[in-house]
Write a protein that holds these residues in place. Sequence first.
Motif, PDB file in Angstrom:
ATOM      1  N   ASN A  35      -9.326  22.124  21.651  1.00  0.00           N
ATOM      2  CA  ASN A  35     -10.287  21.147  21.160  1.00  0.00           C
ATOM      3  C   ASN A  35     -11.703  21.688  21.281  1.00  0.00           C
ATOM      4  O   ASN A  35     -12.141  22.071  22.375  1.00  0.00           O
ATOM      5  CB  ASN A  35     -10.135  19.840  21.943  1.00  0.00           C
ATOM      6  CG  ASN A  35     -11.052  18.752  21.444  1.00  0.00           C
ATOM      7  OD1 ASN A  35     -12.249  18.775  21.699  1.00  0.00           O
ATOM      8  ND2 ASN A  35     -10.488  17.801  20.740  1.00  0.00           N
ATOM      9  N   GLU A  95     -19.561  25.737  19.750  1.00  0.00           N
ATOM     10  CA  GLU A  95     -18.800  25.239  18.607  1.00  0.00           C
ATOM     11  C   GLU A  95     -18.745  26.277  17.492  1.00  0.00           C
ATOM     12  O   GLU A  95     -17.709  26.449  16.842  1.00  0.00           O
ATOM     13  CB  GLU A  95     -19.428  23.930  18.112  1.00  0.00           C
ATOM     14  CG  GLU A  95     -19.245  22.770  19.083  1.00  0.00           C
ATOM     15  CD  GLU A  95     -19.913  21.503  18.610  1.00  0.00           C
ATOM     16  OE1 GLU A  95     -20.372  21.465  17.444  1.00  0.00           O
ATOM     17  OE2 GLU A  95     -19.988  20.538  19.391  1.00  0.00           O
ATOM     18  N   PRO A 123     -23.964  23.873  23.542  1.00  0.00           N
ATOM     19  CA  PRO A 123     -22.792  23.342  22.835  1.00  0.00           C
ATOM     20  C   PRO A 123     -22.710  23.780  21.375  1.00  0.00           C
ATOM     21  O   PRO A 123     -21.621  24.082  20.878  1.00  0.00           O
ATOM     22  CB  PRO A 123     -22.990  21.824  22.951  1.00  0.00           C
ATOM     23  CG  PRO A 123     -23.757  21.653  24.218  1.00  0.00           C
ATOM     24  CD  PRO A 123     -24.697  22.823  24.257  1.00  0.00           C
ATOM     25  N   GLU A 162     -14.632  20.229  21.142  1.00  0.00           N
ATOM     26  CA  GLU A 162     -15.521  19.447  22.001  1.00  0.00           C
ATOM     27  C   GLU A 162     -15.269  19.753  23.478  1.00  0.00           C
ATOM     28  O   GLU A 162     -16.212  19.836  24.273  1.00  0.00           O
ATOM     29  CB  GLU A 162     -15.348  17.957  21.723  1.00  0.00           C
ATOM     30  CG  GLU A 162     -15.843  17.531  20.348  1.00  0.00           C
ATOM     31  CD  GLU A 162     -15.695  16.035  20.114  1.00  0.00           C
ATOM     32  OE1 GLU A 162     -15.196  15.341  21.022  1.00  0.00           O
ATOM     33  OE2 GLU A 162     -16.075  15.574  19.021  1.00  0.00           O
TER      34      GLU A 162
END
Length: 238
Positions: A142, A161, A157, A144
């Motif tokens: 995942n 990503e 972040p 996130e």
Amino acid sequence: MSIDVQIWSDIACPWCFIGKRRFEKALAQFPQREQVTVTWRSFQLDPTLPEHDDRSEVDYLVESKGIPRASVEQMIGQVAENALGEGLHYDFDHLVVANSRRAHRLLQLAKHIDAEDGGTRAADLKELLLAAHFEKALDIGNVEVLAALAEEVGIAPDDAEAAASSDELDHAVEADIRLGAQIGVRGVPFFVVDGKYGISGAQPPEVFLQVLEQARAEQTPSLITVGESGDACGPDGC
């Protein structure tokens, strides 16, 4: 002098977390531990997995490996017991089966940043990823989840990503896997010390310590005296 240690490992490998702990125990006993540089290399046990798999760990192993259910349950029980001996609390009942490729790309980003500023993000992130997968039942496929873990080691972040789907970082993952194949890595964890000593599996700490000491001894100049002692002068006279 420095001692180079390359470690091929997969986040989805339970013995890799155990091997990491045992290596760390050996390193803590090694007087020259500050001279040891560790590089984490990518390896995938099952690159065919989807990003997320709804099966339990037991069902996945039974169906994908063709191992009888009773044997799988016995096997993971033994692994969990070994993990507990290293202070690790594996939760196989809730473990999320997932492809580790995105996590490996993120580790490659951490390595690139470390190379620029001498940080330890890759090692710190490796620890967080293993704990997330085996102890906290988080989904390492995942994005996130990966971004949140990356933020804990100082990676933004947004950068995390982007790394999860980066072709460039995927090439770095593949390069690690190819290099491992070239030197004979068929399973993980696999440790290579000074490009000379290969250690397969989660060996006891004393095995790692012995190899580190051997590598250091080989780097230390050793004088070979030839012939008998001849006439010479010393501090006390000639």
